[in-house]
Design a protein around this motif. Structure first.
Motif, PDB file in Angstrom:
ATOM      1  N   MET A 169       0.824  -1.203   0.000  1.00 11.26           N
ATOM      2  CA  MET A 169       0.000   0.000   0.000  1.00 11.26           C
ATOM      3  C   MET A 169       0.858   1.252   0.000  1.00 11.26           C
ATOM      4  O   MET A 169       0.558   2.243  -0.655  1.00 11.26           O
ATOM      5  CB  MET A 169      -0.949  -0.020   1.207  1.00 11.26           C
ATOM      6  CG  MET A 169      -1.944   1.122   1.205  1.00 11.26           C
ATOM      7  SD  MET A 169      -3.008   1.094  -0.276  1.00 11.26           S
ATOM      8  CE  MET A 169      -3.949  -0.390   0.052  1.00 11.26           C
ATOM      9  N   GLU A 170       1.976   1.204   0.746  1.00  7.93           N
ATOM     10  CA  GLU A 170       2.879   2.356   0.777  1.00  7.93           C
ATOM     11  C   GLU A 170       3.454   2.603  -0.610  1.00  7.93           C
ATOM     12  O   GLU A 170       3.585   3.740  -1.059  1.00  7.93           O
ATOM     13  CB  GLU A 170       4.003   2.102   1.785  1.00  7.93           C
ATOM     14  CG  GLU A 170       4.960   3.287   1.901  1.00  7.93           C
ATOM     15  CD  GLU A 170       6.086   3.019   2.880  1.00  7.93           C
ATOM     16  OE1 GLU A 170       6.991   3.855   2.972  1.00  7.93           O
ATOM     17  OE2 GLU A 170       6.051   1.968   3.548  1.00  7.93           O
ATOM     18  N   ARG A 171       3.802   1.517  -1.306  1.00  8.29           N
ATOM     19  CA  ARG A 171       4.364   1.654  -2.646  1.00  8.29           C
ATOM     20  C   ARG A 171       3.338   2.273  -3.589  1.00  8.29           C
ATOM     21  O   ARG A 171       3.664   3.132  -4.409  1.00  8.29           O
ATOM     22  CB  ARG A 171       4.799   0.281  -3.165  1.00  8.29           C
ATOM     23  CG  ARG A 171       5.405   0.308  -4.558  1.00  8.29           C
ATOM     24  CD  ARG A 171       6.048  -1.034  -4.882  1.00  8.29           C
ATOM     25  NE  ARG A 171       6.507  -1.057  -6.264  1.00  8.29           N
ATOM     26  CZ  ARG A 171       5.833  -1.565  -7.283  1.00  8.29           C
ATOM     27  NH1 ARG A 171       4.657  -2.109  -7.060  1.00  8.29           N
ATOM     28  NH2 ARG A 171       6.322  -1.555  -8.510  1.00  8.29           N
ATOM     29  N   LEU A 172       2.086   1.851  -3.477  1.00  6.25           N
ATOM     30  CA  LEU A 172       1.038   2.382  -4.344  1.00  6.25           C
ATOM     31  C   LEU A 172       0.825   3.870  -4.084  1.00  6.25           C
ATOM     32  O   LEU A 172       0.649   4.662  -5.014  1.00  6.25           O
ATOM     33  CB  LEU A 172      -0.268   1.622  -4.125  1.00  6.25           C
ATOM     34  CG  LEU A 172      -1.476   2.091  -4.939  1.00  6.25           C
ATOM     35  CD1 LEU A 172      -1.164   2.099  -6.424  1.00  6.25           C
ATOM     36  CD2 LEU A 172      -2.681   1.215  -4.650  1.00  6.25           C
ATOM     37  N   SER A 173       0.859   4.275  -2.819  1.00 12.67           N
ATOM     38  CA  SER A 173       0.663   5.686  -2.496  1.00 12.67           C
ATOM     39  C   SER A 173       1.783   6.545  -3.065  1.00 12.67           C
ATOM     40  O   SER A 173       1.584   7.717  -3.381  1.00 12.67           O
ATOM     41  CB  SER A 173       0.569   5.880  -0.981  1.00 12.67           C
ATOM     42  OG  SER A 173       1.790   5.502  -0.356  1.00 12.67           O
ATOM     43  N   LYS A 174       2.979   5.960  -3.209  1.00 18.64           N
ATOM     44  CA  LYS A 174       4.088   6.707  -3.807  1.00 18.64           C
ATOM     45  C   LYS A 174       3.968   6.754  -5.327  1.00 18.64           C
ATOM     46  O   LYS A 174       4.353   7.727  -5.966  1.00 18.64           O
ATOM     47  CB  LYS A 174       5.423   6.067  -3.413  1.00 18.64           C
ATOM     48  CG  LYS A 174       5.797   6.267  -1.953  1.00 18.64           C
ATOM     49  CD  LYS A 174       7.141   5.629  -1.639  1.00 18.64           C
ATOM     50  CE  LYS A 174       7.523   5.849  -0.182  1.00 18.64           C
ATOM     51  NZ  LYS A 174       8.827   5.216   0.145  1.00 18.64           N
ATOM     52  N   ILE A 175       3.427   5.696  -5.910  1.00 19.99           N
ATOM     53  CA  ILE A 175       3.276   5.628  -7.368  1.00 19.99           C
ATOM     54  C   ILE A 175       2.169   6.545  -7.853  1.00 19.99           C
ATOM     55  O   ILE A 175       2.299   7.210  -8.883  1.00 19.99           O
ATOM     56  CB  ILE A 175       2.991   4.172  -7.801  1.00 19.99           C
ATOM     57  CG1 ILE A 175       4.257   3.331  -7.693  1.00 19.99           C
ATOM     58  CG2 ILE A 175       2.458   4.118  -9.231  1.00 19.99           C
ATOM     59  CD1 ILE A 175       4.028   1.864  -7.954  1.00 19.99           C
ATOM     60  N   PHE A 176       1.061   6.608  -7.099  1.00 23.76           N
ATOM     61  CA  PHE A 176      -0.108   7.333  -7.590  1.00 23.76           C
ATOM     62  C   PHE A 176       0.228   8.803  -7.847  1.00 23.76           C
ATOM     63  O   PHE A 176       0.701   9.524  -6.983  1.00 23.76           O
ATOM     64  CB  PHE A 176      -1.274   7.251  -6.599  1.00 23.76           C
ATOM     65  CG  PHE A 176      -2.544   7.824  -7.165  1.00 23.76           C
ATOM     66  CD1 PHE A 176      -3.362   7.060  -7.981  1.00 23.76           C
ATOM     67  CD2 PHE A 176      -2.904   9.142  -6.917  1.00 23.76           C
ATOM     68  CE1 PHE A 176      -4.521   7.587  -8.530  1.00 23.76           C
ATOM     69  CE2 PHE A 176      -4.055   9.680  -7.462  1.00 23.76           C
ATOM     70  CZ  PHE A 176      -4.865   8.894  -8.271  1.00 23.76           C
ATOM     71  N   GLY A 177      -0.029   9.235  -9.079  1.00 27.97           N
ATOM     72  CA  GLY A 177       0.209  10.625  -9.454  1.00 27.97           C
ATOM     73  C   GLY A 177       1.668  10.997  -9.600  1.00 27.97           C
ATOM     74  O   GLY A 177       1.991  12.187  -9.710  1.00 27.97           O
ATOM     75  N   SER A 178       2.555   9.996  -9.627  1.00 25.64           N
ATOM     76  CA  SER A 178       3.988  10.303  -9.684  1.00 25.64           C
ATOM     77  C   SER A 178       4.404  10.967 -10.987  1.00 25.64           C
ATOM     78  O   SER A 178       5.456  11.600 -11.058  1.00 25.64           O
ATOM     79  CB  SER A 178       4.803   9.023  -9.472  1.00 25.64           C
ATOM     80  OG  SER A 178       4.495   8.047 -10.460  1.00 25.64           O
ATOM     81  N   LEU A 179       3.593  10.831 -12.041  1.00 27.70           N
ATOM     82  CA  LEU A 179       3.903  11.462 -13.328  1.00 27.70           C
ATOM     83  C   LEU A 179       2.954  12.622 -13.627  1.00 27.70           C
ATOM     84  O   LEU A 179       2.749  12.990 -14.783  1.00 27.70           O
ATOM     85  CB  LEU A 179       3.824  10.416 -14.453  1.00 27.70           C
ATOM     86  CG  LEU A 179       4.839   9.267 -14.375  1.00 27.70           C
ATOM     87  CD1 LEU A 179       4.649   8.305 -15.538  1.00 27.70           C
ATOM     88  CD2 LEU A 179       6.268   9.795 -14.350  1.00 27.70           C
ATOM     89  N   VAL A 180       2.408  13.220 -12.575  1.00 26.36           N
ATOM     90  CA  VAL A 180       1.460  14.321 -12.719  1.00 26.36           C
ATOM     91  C   VAL A 180       1.973  15.562 -12.001  1.00 26.36           C
ATOM     92  O   VAL A 180       2.407  15.485 -10.847  1.00 26.36           O
ATOM     93  CB  VAL A 180       0.069  13.936 -12.150  1.00 26.36           C
ATOM     94  CG1 VAL A 180      -0.929  15.063 -12.388  1.00 26.36           C
ATOM     95  CG2 VAL A 180      -0.433  12.649 -12.782  1.00 26.36           C
ATOM     96  N   PHE A 181       1.934  16.703 -12.684  1.00 27.87           N
ATOM     97  CA  PHE A 181       2.300  17.984 -12.073  1.00 27.87           C
ATOM     98  C   PHE A 181       1.069  18.487 -11.321  1.00 27.87           C
ATOM     99  O   PHE A 181       0.387  19.412 -11.735  1.00 27.87           O
ATOM    100  CB  PHE A 181       2.737  18.978 -13.149  1.00 27.87           C
ATOM    101  CG  PHE A 181       3.400  20.218 -12.613  1.00 27.87           C
ATOM    102  CD1 PHE A 181       4.687  20.172 -12.102  1.00 27.87           C
ATOM    103  CD2 PHE A 181       2.737  21.433 -12.632  1.00 27.87           C
ATOM    104  CE1 PHE A 181       5.299  21.317 -11.607  1.00 27.87           C
ATOM    105  CE2 PHE A 181       3.330  22.584 -12.148  1.00 27.87           C
ATOM    106  CZ  PHE A 181       4.620  22.524 -11.637  1.00 27.87           C
ATOM    107  N   ASN A 182       0.791  17.817 -10.199  1.00 30.44           N
ATOM    108  CA  ASN A 182      -0.450  18.059  -9.477  1.00 30.44           C
ATOM    109  C   ASN A 182      -0.283  19.111  -8.379  1.00 30.44           C
ATOM    110  O   ASN A 182       0.775  19.744  -8.251  1.00 30.44           O
ATOM    111  CB  ASN A 182      -0.995  16.744  -8.902  1.00 30.44           C
ATOM    112  CG  ASN A 182       0.015  16.043  -8.013  1.00 30.44           C
ATOM    113  OD1 ASN A 182       0.883  16.673  -7.405  1.00 30.44           O
ATOM    114  ND2 ASN A 182      -0.082  14.720  -7.937  1.00 30.44           N
ATOM    115  N   ASP A 183      -1.315  19.267  -7.589  1.00 32.76           N
ATOM    116  CA  ASP A 183      -1.314  20.308  -6.561  1.00 32.76           C
ATOM    117  C   ASP A 183      -0.193  20.109  -5.547  1.00 32.76           C
ATOM    118  O   ASP A 183       0.436  21.079  -5.104  1.00 32.76           O
ATOM    119  CB  ASP A 183      -2.667  20.331  -5.845  1.00 32.76           C
ATOM    120  CG  ASP A 183      -2.822  21.551  -4.958  1.00 32.76           C
ATOM    121  OD1 ASP A 183      -2.882  22.666  -5.505  1.00 32.76           O
ATOM    122  OD2 ASP A 183      -2.868  21.390  -3.730  1.00 32.76           O
TER     123      ASP A 183
END
Length: 696
Positions: free
Chosen positions: A1-15
């Protein structure tokens, strides 16, 4: 789960990235500018662009592109590198605010319906700062709108953004009248459920109809289809599971809220459903999803088919558009609460939607109109072409009580008891689900179920936002002059039900009786895309869109012409492909089989005149007759294609294709499919439905 939280949005210039990397004053100004819908100052844009470029390069990007959605229905992009030459012959990496804000693709090379001529080539792409930039492969993709030199919309996103703002203004105005003084913004949210087929790539390569048309133009029904109902929600096959696993990971990296995956009804059919998000972002994400599905399928030796009806005789693919409205305070305006009868805000917004759907049935129908979706709508797998609404028996009872000034006896919420001790009981929902309804209330949102699987969701949501904004505006006009808000709300709901309750239907939309009943109620029934698309430019529709500055009259006419031309082009490609397959593959294959049968009969007779050859003779007669008939039908179809060139008007041309060429294509297919059922598999030139649907 920790790995997924780091992956999510990793290629997005988000807020989170902007907050971390931008100077605080720049970040605050940018966020306020976005929320207020004001133009971006070039000084702010320069800082954002430089920060965005540094972040992108750190993540492996070498190029940037203005990523936009022209009237082709898919996305477009032109890639430029970050490099800029220096006097000493080297390069530096640069990206300016001007490059971030504006790009200049060719405005005449995309469908424009006459808005742009070949010599009027300039078009502009304009940064949409409300949808985050992202990295795909080695390119920074910047979501943008696309307009002409004269400011006309050449894309699907610009009208969507305008419609969102129209609904926001009217909804806030209405809510402020209802004393929601803290509401400053209302957004629409969407969760599009995407259906698709996966087939083996090696088999796909052997069918030019799939390659050129994305659907099979020929194919006899296999011995087994979907009648055993064993594929829906069944165990996912390992090869498909690997595809889905990689798809989820890539979508999560791009911030797409991929949530649910499962097998659909037809063999080899599947579905992906995301969590709801802001409508323009959901639109971008759905385009990303469809693109990634194709790319990742290819890596797994598969092909993803997004056509609405790739295979006859089994369910086609749709895209359920789950739509709702939410305030800046997090309140879902379509949440009934525990006591819907007392929730005047919910009932008022529900009434506004009922009014909108009834008044603009034609617009909702044309928002999903295409040659592909014509194969799907009306079959017992998708809603019919008749627009109606399902709201459930409880809400219908509430509205009827208000309409008729009757007291509402609130039933005690019932609890589901399954009579198995180990299973927990739970509260029933206030409505059942009606999967046959085109526009169904599903608890706290509406599910618009008519969209085809290839549909860009921008158009249906543009229309949905605009027609609801119009109803809310009408209600606000009435309430502004009211001396008793509660009484006026009651009167609005009563009037709405008296005028528009005909659109509510909670029964079986597949039943033949409903077609008769709908006609009695005066509901529209546009059976094909060609029937409904010309209504884009009805006077009432022009007035609606110009009232909210969503489309001009010229933009509506252009979209009407573009979609009618697209219909004709689609059928033209399919008809030409059908002729090619029949003349070069099917007819020669049948001739070869006939020769084999004839040789077999002759060999039998040469061995002994007493050997029975009746089977071979009978087959040769039938096959020869059908093959000759196929050839005649093909020649007739070819003549009709040539005749279609005589119709230069988009509407007349599309009508000719619908009334003549489409009918002839069905006749050609019927003969070819009968031949397939008679010809030895050894001779048949294409993979069959059994091969395609059951090979993975």
């Amino acid at each position: 789960m920790e790995r997924l939280s780091k992956i999510f949005g990793s290629l997005v210039f988000n807020d989170n990235v902007m907050k971390e990397r931008l100077p605080k004053d720049i970040y605050d100004v940018l966020k306020n500018t976005i929320h207020q819908g004001k133009p971006i100052d070039i000084k702010i844009a320069n800082v954002v662009a430089n920060t965005m470029k540094d972040w992108a390069i750190e993540n492996g990007a070498t190029h940037f592109t203005h990523w936009f959605q022209p009237m082709t229905g898919i996305t477009a992009e032109k890639h430029d590198s970050f490099i800029s030459p220096t006097p000493d012959g080297n390069v530096i990496m640069e990206f300016s605010g001007k490059e971030l804000i504006k790009g200049e693709p060719d405005g005449s090379s995309f469908p424009s319906g006459g808005l742009r001529s070949t010599f009027e080539a300039r078009g502009y792409t304009v940064w949409d700062p409300t949808s985050y930039a992202f990295i795909r492969d080695t390119t920074l993709c910047i979501p943008t709108a696309f307009c002409s030199y004269s400011g006309q919309s050449l894309d699907k996103k610009t009208p969507l953004l305008k419609s969102m703002e129209a609904l926001n203004k009217t909804a806030v105005r209405l809510l402020n009248l209802l004393e929601y003084d803290d509401v400053t913004r209302v957004i629409t949210t969407v969760g599009p459920e995407q259906e698709y087929f996966l087939i083996d790539k090696k088999l796909y390569e052997k069918r030019i109809d799939l390659k050129f048309c994305n659907r099979t133009l020929f194919g006899a029904r296999p011995p087994k289809g979907q009648e055993m109902e064993d594929h829906y929600f069944g165990s996912i096959k390992p090869r498909v599971a690997e595809f889905m696993k990689e798809l989820d990971m890539e979508l999560w990296k791009l911030g797409v809220l991929s949530k649910t995956k499962h097998n659909e009804v037809a063999p080899s059919q599947h579905e992906l459903a995301p969590i709801h998000t802001v409508t323009n972002v959901a639109t971008d994400h759905n385009q990303i999803t469809m693109d990634l599905m194709k790319r990742i399928a290819d890596k797994h030796g598969l092909v993803c088919l997004l056509h609405e009806k790739p295979f006859a005789g089994v369910n086609g693919s749709g895209k359920h558009n789950n739509w709702s409205m939410t305030t800046n305070k997090g309140k879902n305006l379509l949440e009934p609460g525990k006591k819907p009868f007392e929730n005047k805000t919910f009932l008022l917004f529900l009434s506004a939607i009922i009014k909108a759907v009834d008044e603009y049935q034609d617009l909702l129908r044309l928002s999903v109109a295409s040659a592909g979706n014509d194969h799907r709508l009306g079959g017992n797998e998708a809603p019919p072409a008749i627009i109606s609404m399902f709201i459930g028996s409880d809400l219908k009872k509430v509205l009827k009580c208000i309409e008729n000034d009757l007291p509402y006896d609130e039933d005690i919420l019932s609890r589901m008891d399954i009579d198995v001790d180990v299973l927990p009981s739970f509260m029933k929902d206030t409505t059942d689900r009606n999967r046959t309804s085109p526009f169904a209330f599903t608890g706290n949102k509406f599910e618009f179920r008519m969209l085809g699987s290839t549909c860009n969701i921008a158009c249906p949501n543009t229309i949905l936002n605009t027609i609801v904004a119009n109803s809310l505006c009408d209600y606000a006009d009435i309430l502004e002059t009211s001396s008793n808000i509660d009484e006026t709300i009651n009167q609005i709901i009563k009037d709405t039900m008296k005028k528009h309750s005909r659109i509510i239907f909670n029964g079986n939309n597949y039943a033949e009786e409903w077609v008769i009943e709908a006609e009695r109620r005066g509901l529209s029934n546009f059976k094909t895309a060609v029937d409904v698309l010309p209504h884009y430019v009805d006077e009432k529709n022009i007035k609606l869109f110009e009232k909210f500055n969503v489309y001009t009259k010229e933009e509506l006419q252009s979209r009407c012409d573009i979609l009618l031309e697209e219909y004709s082009k689609t059928l033209n490609i399919e008809a030409l492909t059908m002729i090619d397959m029949a003349k070069k593959d099917i007819i020669p294959a049948v001739c070869s089989y006939i020769k084999t049968l004839t040789d077999t009969a002759l060999n039998k007779k040469s061995l002994s005149a007493e050997i029975d050859c009746s089977l071979e003779i009978s087959l040769v007669k039938k096959l020869s007759s059908l093959n000759s008939c196929l050839d005649i039908k093909i020649e007739k179809l070819n003549t009709s294609i040539l005749e279609a060139k005589n119709y230069s008007d988009p509407k007349e041309n599309a009508e000719f294709y619908k009334d003549n060429i489409k009918v002839q294509m069905q006749e050609v297919r019927a003969i070819a499919d009968e031949l397939e059922s008679m010809v030895s598999k050894e001779f048949w030139p294409f993979p069959t439905y059994a091969d395609l649907l059951f090979s993975i």
